[in-house]
Design an enzyme around this catalytic site. Structure first.
Site, PDB file in Angstrom:
ATOM      1  N   ASP A   1       5.402 -31.176   5.186  1.00 53.96           N
ATOM      2  CA  ASP A   1       5.045 -31.398   3.790  1.00 53.96           C
ATOM      3  C   ASP A   1       5.515 -30.285   2.867  1.00 53.96           C
ATOM      4  OD1 ASP A   1       3.312 -29.318   4.234  1.00 53.96           O
ATOM      5  OD2 ASP A   1       1.512 -30.538   4.273  1.00 53.96           O
TER       6      ASP A   1
ATOM      7  N   CYS B   1       0.839  -1.193   0.000  1.00 55.16           N
ATOM      8  CA  CYS B   1       0.000   0.000   0.000  1.00 55.16           C
ATOM      9  C   CYS B   1       0.877   1.248   0.000  1.00 55.16           C
ATOM     10  CB  CYS B   1      -0.933   0.023   1.218  1.00 55.16           C
ATOM     11  SG  CYS B   1      -0.024   0.090   2.779  1.00 55.16           S
TER      12      CYS B   1
ATOM     13  N   ASP C   1       3.638 -26.365   6.293  1.00 56.95           N
ATOM     14  CA  ASP C   1       4.649 -26.193   7.334  1.00 56.95           C
ATOM     15  C   ASP C   1       5.769 -25.231   6.930  1.00 56.95           C
ATOM     16  OD1 ASP C   1       3.381 -28.233   8.945  1.00 56.95           O
ATOM     17  OD2 ASP C   1       4.204 -29.676   7.533  1.00 56.95           O
TER      18      ASP C   1
ATOM     19  N   ASP D   1       6.235 -33.290  11.783  1.00 53.81           N
ATOM     20  CA  ASP D   1       4.809 -33.039  11.711  1.00 53.81           C
ATOM     21  C   ASP D   1       4.105 -34.383  11.543  1.00 53.81           C
ATOM     22  OD1 ASP D   1       2.439 -31.360  11.367  1.00 53.81           O
ATOM     23  OD2 ASP D   1       2.468 -32.094   9.308  1.00 53.81           O
TER      24      ASP D   1
ATOM     25  N   CYS E   1      43.012 -19.383  -8.173  1.00 52.77           N
ATOM     26  CA  CYS E   1      42.305 -18.829  -9.344  1.00 52.77           C
ATOM     27  C   CYS E   1      40.840 -18.546  -9.007  1.00 52.77           C
ATOM     28  CB  CYS E   1      42.367 -19.802 -10.524  1.00 52.77           C
ATOM     29  SG  CYS E   1      44.016 -20.237 -11.077  1.00 52.77           S
TER      30      CYS E   1
ATOM     31  N   CYS F   1      43.776 -23.792  -9.960  1.00 49.39           N
ATOM     32  CA  CYS F   1      43.851 -24.122  -8.531  1.00 49.39           C
ATOM     33  C   CYS F   1      42.939 -23.188  -7.748  1.00 49.39           C
ATOM     34  CB  CYS F   1      45.286 -24.013  -8.021  1.00 49.39           C
ATOM     35  SG  CYS F   1      45.913 -22.323  -7.977  1.00 49.39           S
TER      36      CYS F   1
ATOM     37  N   CYS G   1       3.525   1.685   2.622  1.00 50.21           N
ATOM     38  CA  CYS G   1       4.783   0.949   2.404  1.00 50.21           C
ATOM     39  C   CYS G   1       5.756   1.772   1.573  1.00 50.21           C
ATOM     40  CB  CYS G   1       4.514  -0.379   1.693  1.00 50.21           C
ATOM     41  SG  CYS G   1       3.485  -1.530   2.615  1.00 50.21           S
TER      42      CYS G   1
END
Length: 794
Positions: free
Chosen positions: A689, A16, A693, A495, A86, A83, A19
């Site tokens: 799941d 809004c 969660d 859960d 680099c 290496c 914000c």
């Protein structure tokens, strides 16, 4: 004089005008900043004085007030790194670029991942910056294209290795004279013969080391190439100087080290070839995943069936899939019925029955009849593509343990050069004053033995193999840091619904005759309650024929009533039976027993007379007790989280061996419960799941999502378990432990090798060619040790 800059930033999270006003107000309070924030376009237009503030300060300020700045991510292939020095150099430079939030460069995968602000910079700028450092870069190629490029490079390296070996072999013969005082033809000891053999090795085969050293030094760094170029050049040019001293002086016995420079280059090249071959095997898991994809699809267009590459399929296309063929893309079954082997995605070996409107996963196998499907996800949006992306990102990311090795190797090369100079000085001044040869040999040995190749490879190779091994098992780690942190866990919260249980109610008990079951199922046909679905499924399994219902009424919170062929049917709880004065005393004990076991029990009456009881439960997954036991054996506190009442929750917990239960938890409270456990000083994993969660998964130290493979929960979770198999959770922890143990072994031997090798070389106890062989083999041993993870038992 101030330096004014102008930029536009995408801002997320604004809902809004308040914000946008807040963001604008906060930015304008910053020194030297003039900002305007537009809610509609979700953009912040900012003028700022770069001497007073930076774009990173502005970005941080926006994020600190609770909003986000739009960032994009790009993946680049990087060529020419030899290496860890680099990759560190490139990473450091990219992270200093304006607009870059974070960059990670992986030596093993030869790739760079950069998160950046698209309003300030772009991928082409990164490519130019990498090229300026002396390396090469390009937008990330497809995996098959990159594999082809690597195969070409390996073939070229093999050819060079053969040429180098042929030229070096006669020079190796001269070592026999030094080592065993053997007699060999005089031609082998001729300085100009040795010069002719050593020169192509030094400047054709070894040219890559000079180029690498030049690029590294030009960009202000120092890498492995610097050490190799310094060491071999010292041996070669000193030998050349000694050869010139024989001109006009036939009695002079030169000190030649042509064989040292040639053998060192050949051995290092051999080590790099073995290393590249072994590294290709570390990407085997990713190649295996890519090979699962269907190559062609049978598409219906304009009423005709036609075969076309799967890349040409678009959303909405109608496809025909015959028995035994792979489902080309993700989609929806629109015609026919079949069973699908989804084991390659979900790990479930039993084929899944599919009917019209059921979802289909691309790359799974159609086992039965011919079907027609509609494409809903294609290309990079498919489930398999999502899985491949997770594995690629994990293999390309850095674990925290790698940071230490990166920091050390970044300072290592300059320190080694200083040590080599000191070694030369001490030898020529104090050990054997005025003797160039022994001083040169000792300093060359120091330069060669100290190459930090093994150090740079120690962590990323193990991460690649570990994440690949996990992916083959059905475990997707989102990044190397999550693979590392998983081994630190000491508590795990599961859960209940959909994780411990199947998430779908099933009838577990029914007491009553066949007629009662027919009336019960027929009555429930009119209900949309999940328990009604379980009863109907049970009746179908029992072969019950349903009859027509004359009247149906749902009694909220109590049950249902229906009329069937003039009979009045009641199905519900105690309260319903009490209110309708049905005597259910005979069922009281069974009712209590079922409730103690965590089941939902419903009583049934016909025309006011008790006729039976049906118990329904969300049944526990078959492997849940075994998985819980394995987690406990790993030393974890196992806690069950559920919205069920305490008695039901405790009943389920007893069945699977969980001692700690947190019951009657609302979905929005789950994250707070995880935080409470963390406040006890525990490292907590949350298993759920991945959708309901999500907040708890995000709050936990490690979020583990149980997924079926169709919707991989990679946003909220750090680890995804495909197929919902709980036994994969302890396996994920075992893989983490095995990978970290492997990394520590690699780092120990890499550090130990360099730490022990440098003083041995400095005191003159290590011939340069032996140092070259040891350096090459150290890198190979690190990669080979990482490959042992592929065979680890989990």
């Amino acid at each position: 004089m101030s330096d004014k800059n102008h930029t536009t930033l995408g801002v997320t999270g604004m809902t809004c005008a308040a914000c946008s006003n807040r963001v604008e107000k906060v930015l304008n309070k910053m020194d030297g900043v003039d900002a305007q924030v537009n809610l509609t376009t979700e953009k912040a237009t900012v003028d700022y004085d770069s001497e007073k503030t930076s774009i990173d300060d502005i970005t941080n300020k926006i994020e600190n007030v609770g909003y986000g700045v739009v960032m994009e991510q790009t993946e680049l292939d990087v060529f020419g790194m030899t290496c860890a020095a680099c990759s560190n150099r490139i990473e450091k430079v990219l992270n200093k670029q304006e607009g870059v939030k974070g960059a990670s460069v992986n030596l093993t995968t030869e790739a760079a991942s950069v998160e950046y602000n698209p309003g300030l910079t772009d991928p082409q700028a990164f490519i130019e910056k990498i090229k300026h450092l002396g390396y090469d870069a390009a937008p990330k190629a497809e995996a098959e294209e990159k594999q082809t490029h690597k195969e070409k490079e390996n073939k070229k390296m093999k050819t060079k290795l053969i040429i180098s070996s042929v030229l070096t072999a006669p020079l190796l013969v001269t070592m026999l004279v030094h080592l065993f005082n053997m007699n060999i033809p005089d031609i082998f000891m001729n300085p100009w013969f040795q010069f002719a053999l050593a020169t192509p090795v030094q400047f054709y085969i070894g040219w890559q080391f000079y180029v690498g050293a030049y690029k590294s030094l030009k960009s202000g760094g120092a890498n492995m190439d610097v050490l190799v170029a310094l060491g071999t050049s010292a041996a070669y040019f000193y030998s050349l100087y000694e050869a010139f001293r024989t001109i006009g002086n036939p009695g002079y016995m030169p000190h030649l080290y042509f064989e040292t420079s040639a053998v060192i280059i050949t051995l290092i090249l051999f080590g790099k070839y073995l290393e590249a071959s072994a590294k290709n095997r570390t990407t085997h898991a990713l190649s295996s995943l890519l090979n699962l994809q269907a190559k062609e699809a049978r598409v219906i267009r304009n009423g005709e069936e036609m075969m076309m590459p799967v890349e040409d399929v678009v959303v909405g296309d109608r496809l025909v899939v015959k028995p035994g063929e792979k489902i080309p893309v993700d989609g929806r079954l629109v015609k026919g019925r079949t069973s699908i082997d989804e084991s390659m995605i979900t790990g479930e070996s039993i084929p899944v029955e599919k009917d019209v409107d059921f979802s289909l996963i691309g790359s799974t196998i159609n086992k039965n009849g011919a079907i027609e499907m509609e494409a809903t996800k294609v290309g990079k949006d498919t489930a398999l593509a999502s899985i491949v992306k997770v594995v690629e990102d994990a293999q390309g990311s850095k674990a925290p343990i790698q940071r230490m090795a990166d920091i050390v190797s970044g300072y290592f090369v300059p320190i080694v050069v200083v040590v080599a100079i000191l070694t030369f000085t001490v030898w020529i001044t104090f050990v054997q004053p005025g003797q160039m040869a022994p001083a040169l040999v000792a300093s060359i040995a120091v330069l060669v033995i100290a190459c930090p190749c093994a150090l740079g490879l120690a962590t990323p190779t193990s991460i690649m193999v570990g994440t690949g091994k996990a992916a083959e098992t059905g475990i997707l780690f989102k990044g190397g840091e999550h693979l590392e942190r998983t081994h630190e866990l000491n508590a795990i919260v599961l859960d209940k619904t959909g994780t411990i249980t199947k998430g779908k109610p099933e009838v577990t008990n029914f007491t009553g005759d066949a007629e009662a079951l027919q009336l019960l199922a027929s009555a429930e046909k009119g209900s949309e309650h999940p328990l009604a679905e379980a009863i109907l499924a049970y009746a179908t399994e029992q072969g019950v024929d349903l009859v027509d219902v004359d009247d149906f009424n749902a009694i909220a919170g109590h049950g249902i009533e229906a009329t069937i062929s003039g009979q009045h049917i009641l199905v519900g709880n105690r309260k319903l039976m009490q209110d309708t004065q049905v005597d259910v005393g005979a069922a009281e004990q069974a009712l209590v027993d079922y409730e103690v076991d965590g089941k939902t029990a419903m009583l049934m009456a016909v025309d006011g007379t008790y006729r039976g009881i049906v118990a329904v439960a969300d049944t526990i997954k078959e492997t849940a007790p075994q998985a819980i036991s394995a987690l406990k054996e790993n030393g974890l506190d196992v806690i069950m989280l559920t919205g069920d009442n305490e008695r039901t929750a405790q009943a389920i917990a007893r069945q699977i061996g969980i001692d700690q239960v947190i019951a009657q938890v609302l979905p929005e409270e789950k994250a707070d419960k995880v935080k409470d456990i963390q406040l006890e000083g525990k490292k907590v994993a949350m298993v759920g799941d991945g959708v309901n969660d999500a907040p708890a998964l995000a709050v936990a130290d490690i979020g583990i999502a149980i997924g079926t493979g169709t919707e991989v929960a990679i946003e909220a979770a750090d680890v995804t378990i495909l197929g919902g198999e709980l036994l994969l959770i302890p396996k994920a922890i075992k893989i983490s432990h095995a990978t970290i143990r492997n990394i520590r072994q690699n780092l120990f031997w890499a550090f130990g090798y360099n730490t022990a090798g440098i003083p041995v070389a400095a005191v003159g106890l290590l011939a340069p060619w032996v140092a070259g062989a040891a350096m090459a083999l150290s890198s190979v041993s690190v990669v080979s040790n990482a490959l042992r993870l592929k065979g680890a038992k989990i």
